[in-house]
Design a protein around this motif. Structure first.
Motif, mmCIF file in Angstrom:
data_model
loop_
_atom_site.group_PDB
_atom_site.id
_atom_site.type_symbol
_atom_site.label_atom_id
_atom_site.label_comp_id
_atom_site.label_asym_id
_atom_site.label_seq_id
_atom_site.Cartn_x
_atom_site.Cartn_y
_atom_site.Cartn_z
ATOM 1 N N ARG A 1 0.834 -1.193 0.000
ATOM 2 C CA ARG A 1 0.000 0.000 0.000
ATOM 3 C C ARG A 1 0.878 1.255 0.000
ATOM 4 N NH1 ARG A 1 -4.441 0.062 4.519
ATOM 5 N NH2 ARG A 1 -2.593 0.049 5.851
ATOM 6 N N LEU B 1 -3.630 5.445 -0.529
ATOM 7 C CA LEU B 1 -4.044 6.099 -1.770
ATOM 8 C C LEU B 1 -4.117 5.127 -2.945
ATOM 9 C CD1 LEU B 1 -1.957 9.404 -1.469
ATOM 10 C CD2 LEU B 1 -4.361 9.018 -0.830
ATOM 11 N N TYR B 2 -3.161 4.213 -3.025
ATOM 12 C CA TYR B 2 -3.189 3.214 -4.097
ATOM 13 C C TYR B 2 -2.331 2.023 -3.686
ATOM 14 C CZ TYR B 2 1.339 5.229 -5.414
ATOM 15 O OH TYR B 2 2.631 5.678 -5.413
ATOM 16 N N LYS B 3 -2.374 0.955 -4.509
ATOM 17 C CA LYS B 3 -1.625 -0.264 -4.210
ATOM 18 C C LYS B 3 -0.757 -0.651 -5.397
ATOM 19 C CE LYS B 3 -5.211 -2.201 -1.189
ATOM 20 N NZ LYS B 3 -6.108 -3.365 -0.963
ATOM 21 N N LYS B 4 0.354 -1.333 -5.064
ATOM 22 C CA LYS B 4 1.230 -1.892 -6.078
ATOM 23 C C LYS B 4 1.520 -3.349 -5.734
ATOM 24 C CE LYS B 4 4.001 2.035 -7.746
ATOM 25 N NZ LYS B 4 5.391 2.557 -7.838
#
Length: 225
Positions: free
Chosen positions: A19, A212-215
């Protein structure tokens, strides 16, 4: 190993999802000290943003109002400060844990004033003036300081998205605008100054992580022939 066996082995590895986001918090030590120490009022806001798997962009900003009672003088320091830099996470988490053990660097800037409340007269030989206090309030405005910090810290997730942290800091002044006939013995954000322009500090924080976003973190697989 056949091609089909290699494919099955690679496909069996489930990528870990990391995350990315912003963590915002406050220094609990400064808040609690403001409650019990009548000579101190201050706060510090902390933040870091995960830039990559191991690197975090980090910073702190705050305000301090501190009265210091030295052996021969009493003075009050008021001002604000801002620090910015990076942290490197040296801890390898298991599964979905997001704890940190970091080593980092900061560049700090402070703008402040000093008010000399009183000072005691010192005479090296017996003198009728020795030990007397001179109450001559004088304020020095427009002071500033720049410094570099080496930071070591930890952050541990105690409940979902809530972290407790602790850091220690070794500071070195880069520039220091001093008042005439006085010295900056205390600098907001830097703390007490010592010989050779060095100082130390620490903070104890509680912070909240805003994802905010995932990788996907896909591990490297080495083929064995």
């Amino acid at each position: 190993m056949s091609f089909s066996q290699q494919t099955i082995k690679k496909d069996s590895i489930v990528p870990k999802t990391d995350r990315y986001g912003l963590r915002v918090g406050a220094d609990l030590y400064k808040i609690t000290r403001s409650l019990y120490d009548e000579d101190y009022k201050g706060f510090e806001i902390t933040a870091d943003y995960r830039y990559s798997k191991k690197i975090f962009i980090a910073g702190e900003m705050g305000n301090e109002n501190k009265t210091t009672d030295e052996a021969q003088m009493n003075f009050t320091t008021k001002g604000t400060y801002f620090k910015v830099g990076v942290d490197y996470n040296m801890y390898e988490n298991w599964l979905d844990m997001e704890n940190l053990i970091t080593l980092g660097l900061r560049y700090g800037v402070s703008s402040f004033s000093q008010e000399l409340n009183s000072y005691s007269i010192y005479a090296p030989y017996p003198s009728p003036f020795e030990g007397q206090s001179a109450i001559l309030p004088r304020e020095f405005d427009g002071l500033s300081a720049h410094w570099i910090e080496i930071v070591a810290g930890v952050k541990a997730e105690v409940i979902n998205n809530v972290f407790l942290g602790f850091s220690v800091r070794l500071n070195h002044l880069v520039s220091n605008k001093k008042p005439e006939n006085f010295d900056n013995l205390y600098i907001p954000g830097f703390n007490r100054t010592y010989e050779a322009d060095f100082g130390v500090g620490f903070n104890y924080t509680v912070s909240y992580f805003i994802p905010l976003y995932k990788k996907k973190n896909i591990p490297k697989v080495e083929d064995k022939k």
